[in-house]
Design an enzyme around this catalytic site. Structure first.
Site, PDB file in Angstrom:
ATOM      1  CB  CYS A   2     -13.919   2.555  -0.568  1.00 29.26           C
ATOM      2  SG  CYS A   2     -12.962   4.079  -0.592  1.00 29.26           S
ATOM      3  CG  HIS A  22      -7.876   0.960  -3.529  1.00 27.71           C
ATOM      4  ND1 HIS A  22      -7.303  -0.246  -3.139  1.00 27.71           N
ATOM      5  CD2 HIS A  22      -8.455   1.474  -2.402  1.00 27.71           C
ATOM      6  CE1 HIS A  22      -7.520  -0.430  -1.850  1.00 27.71           C
ATOM      7  NE2 HIS A  22      -8.221   0.583  -1.377  1.00 27.71           N
ATOM      8  NE  ARG A  54      -3.713   1.919   2.832  1.00 37.12           N
ATOM      9  CZ  ARG A  54      -4.955   1.963   2.368  1.00 37.12           C
ATOM     10  NH1 ARG A  54      -5.411   0.979   1.601  1.00 37.12           N
ATOM     11  NH2 ARG A  54      -5.738   2.981   2.664  1.00 37.12           N
ATOM     12  CD  GLN A  71     -13.073  -0.453  -1.496  1.00 43.49           C
ATOM     13  OE1 GLN A  71     -12.380  -0.458  -0.479  1.00 43.49           O
ATOM     14  NE2 GLN A  71     -14.351  -0.839  -1.498  1.00 43.49           N
ATOM     15  CG  ASP A  74     -12.866   7.386  -2.091  1.00 45.26           C
ATOM     16  OD1 ASP A  74     -12.974   7.077  -0.886  1.00 45.26           O
ATOM     17  OD2 ASP A  74     -11.801   7.281  -2.720  1.00 45.26           O
ATOM     18  NE  ARG A 109     -10.722  -3.851   0.369  1.00 48.90           N
ATOM     19  CZ  ARG A 109      -9.917  -2.873   0.795  1.00 48.90           C
ATOM     20  NH1 ARG A 109     -10.429  -1.702   1.154  1.00 48.90           N
ATOM     21  NH2 ARG A 109      -8.617  -3.054   0.844  1.00 48.90           N
TER      22      ARG A 109
END
Length: 354
Positions: A303, A168, A141, A171, A263, A330
């Site tokens: 998310c 991402h 990450r 996700q 988001d 997830r």
């Protein structure tokens, strides 16, 4: 039957507070599945076909059903180790990865910036080679997508994008599994994005058309998605006969949309831009006014973590909001990613309709 299962214990074994039937199984040659992802990197969904992404979702549904619903214990990753490099803090990515890898019998090892400084104390090349000798895969990450690309180039084990400035992907897999569970099919859905032209939107743009989904995205002027991503998304839409609308009008993007998505407006590393961004995103809050122009079966995704200026409580906590099933998924989707990249396992569950 895709597997030969031999029950070793007839009694339930108590593991981690759950009752699991302990089984010994071996992975035979897949009879239905022609998709093979073992050894691949997952850096961006643009590198995967629609069938390959559908396979990961199928595997996610399979693991969720067998482990959560049936209470089976599946040590598919027994004896394997996962290196986790986190330059950015996380709740869902870290917890889903650590618990998921451990639940499958593997050993996750978490490394922060205090433990490892990518390209600072040690070159990315050296880091990749050392990790390759000690782990079976790495989930990173990071701030820069280019760091992931370098790790993947130099490593001899799968590299998984846990988030970067550009994409991402893990996700989006959770988002799609959530939508498939709710709508029973993804084809023909219209996704309405209202917010920043960020890594989440980029990952949707790299994958939605491959499922036959339409995308309507509204971003403020100056916060549009990356031009190279847009060009490729236009190509995907043309190839798959889907609609791609990019606008600066939130209500235009929401019009007729089945799924309203937003988001954070201020990602980690953008804190100094907070005042400027809050001003630029005025009018982009998702509210019931937004939902009034959406499809009658509209749902909402975020998310997380969420701020009230992005979506009001009425929408966020409404029965139409899927954010908490989305968060749980997830776990199942990252488990599926790791199983698909590290094993020959194939799903036993009947393939869902996509």
């Amino acid at each position: 039957m895709l597997f030969n299962l031999r029950i070793l214990l007839n009694n339930a074994a108590f593991r981690n507070g759950h009752n699991f039937m302990v089984r010994n199984f071996r992975c035979g040659q897949p009879l239905q599945n022609k998709v093979q992802l073992k050894g691949r990197d997952l850096l961006t969904l643009k590198n995967f076909t629609g069938e390959e992404i559908k396979y990961m979702l199928w595997l996610s549904a399979d693991l969720k059903f067998r482990i959560k619903q049936k209470g089976e214990y599946l040590p598919l990753l027994q004896g394997k180790s996962l290196g986790m490099i986190f330059e950015k803090r996380s709740t869902r990515t870290r917890l889903s990865t650590e618990t998921g890898f451990a639940l499958l019998g593997g050993h996750p090892c978490f490394l922060t910036t205090q433990d490892i400084h990518l390209g600072v104390n040690e070159s990315l090349t050296d880091t990749a080679r050392v990790l390759s000798s000690m782990a079976d895969a790495v989930l990173a990450r990071v701030y820069k997508q280019s760091d992931l690309d370098t790790l993947a180039k130099e490593a001899s084990i799968p590299i998984i994008n846990g988030l970067s400035d550009l994409y991402h992907p893990i996700q989006i897999l959770a988002d799609y599994l959530t939508l498939q569970e709710h709508y029973s099919s993804l084809k023909g859905l219209t996704l309405s994005w209202i917010g920043d032209g960020n890594n989440i939107l980029h990952s949707i743009m790299m994958s939605a058309a491959k499922f036959g989904m339409h995308l309507q995205a509204a971003t403020p002027k100056g916060y549009e998605p990356d031009a190279s991503v847009t060009k490729l998304a236009e190509q995907y839409a043309k190839e798959n006969g889907t609609k791609l609308l990019l606008t600066n009008d939130p209500l235009e993007a929401a019009h007729g949309g089945n799924v309203l998505i937003t988001d954070t407006w201020i990602s980690m590393g953008q804190e100094e831009e907070k005042k400027k961004r809050l001003q630029a995103f005025q009018g982009y809050q998702v509210t019931m006014k937004t939902a009034k122009v959406a499809a009658s079966d509209w749902t909402f995704l975020h998310c997380l973590p969420r701020k009230p200026e992005e979506v009001d409580d009425e929408v966020f906590y409404s029965p139409r909001s899927l954010v908490f099933p989305e968060a749980e998924n997830r776990k199942w989707t990252i488990m599926a990613v790791m199983v698909s990249l590290l094993t020959d396992y194939s799903p036993q569950l009947q393939k869902p309709k996509f």
